[in-house]
Scaffold this motif. Structure first.
Motif, PDB file in Angstrom:
ATOM      1  N   ARG A   1      10.222  14.764  75.637  1.00 41.83           N
ATOM      2  CA  ARG A   1      10.889  15.762  74.801  1.00 41.83           C
ATOM      3  C   ARG A   1      10.596  15.508  73.324  1.00 41.83           C
ATOM      4  O   ARG A   1      10.310  16.423  72.565  1.00 41.83           O
ATOM      5  CB  ARG A   1      12.395  15.749  75.056  1.00 41.83           C
TER       6      ARG A   1
ATOM      7  N   THR B   1       8.396  17.942  70.689  1.00 38.92           N
ATOM      8  CA  THR B   1       8.912  18.379  69.390  1.00 38.92           C
ATOM      9  C   THR B   1       7.938  18.023  68.273  1.00 38.92           C
ATOM     10  O   THR B   1       7.648  18.852  67.407  1.00 38.92           O
ATOM     11  CB  THR B   1      10.285  17.730  69.115  1.00 38.92           C
TER      12      THR B   1
ATOM     13  N   ASP C   1       5.826  20.677  65.876  1.00 40.73           N
ATOM     14  CA  ASP C   1       5.884  20.585  64.415  1.00 40.73           C
ATOM     15  C   ASP C   1       4.485  20.489  63.815  1.00 40.73           C
ATOM     16  O   ASP C   1       4.188  21.123  62.805  1.00 40.73           O
ATOM     17  CB  ASP C   1       6.719  19.382  63.981  1.00 40.73           C
TER      18      ASP C   1
END
Length: 119
Positions: free
Chosen positions: A32, A36, A40
């Motif tokens: 996870r 992320t 980004d």
């Protein structure tokens, strides 16, 4: 279920099951976090691409010079050999396509609305 299993085997089995459970939870947390970070970085790369292209495209878009816009997009696509530019579409103020890196996907004077919704 484990009543017939000797105590000397129950404890290691319970420890193994707990270790597997902890490993699964830790793996999910790491995945996870990596997802992320990757999102980004992709957003940052796209932002840099758009900012750089905006500087080069600004005057041509203001004049609505389709050929110059296409030439800038073509040079940008050739300059990014290590990266894959999927599709870049440039539109005018009215929301009509001036040029695109792939004219078959975004023909000139097409409405940008449906393409912008999926971006």
């Amino acid at each position: 279920m484990m009543r017939g299993v000797p105590f000397s085997l129950r404890v290691p089995l319970i420890v193994v099951l707990l270790m597997v459970l902890v490993g699964i939870v830790a793996s999910q947390l790491v995945l996870r976090s990596l997802r992320t970070v990757q999102q980004d970085r992709v957003q940052e790369l796209v932002r840099l691409h758009v900012d750089g292209m905006a500087v080069a495209l600004g005057p041509a878009v203001m004049r609505e010079d389709i050929w110059e816009v296409y030439d800038i997009l073509d040079r940008a696509a050739r300059a990014t050999r290590g990266q894959r530019m999927v599709l870049t579409v440039v539109a005018n103020r009215a929301g009509r396509v001036l040029a695109a890196s792939d004219p078959r996907q975004a023909p000139v004077d097409a409405d940008i609305g449906p393409m912008a919704a999926g971006a």
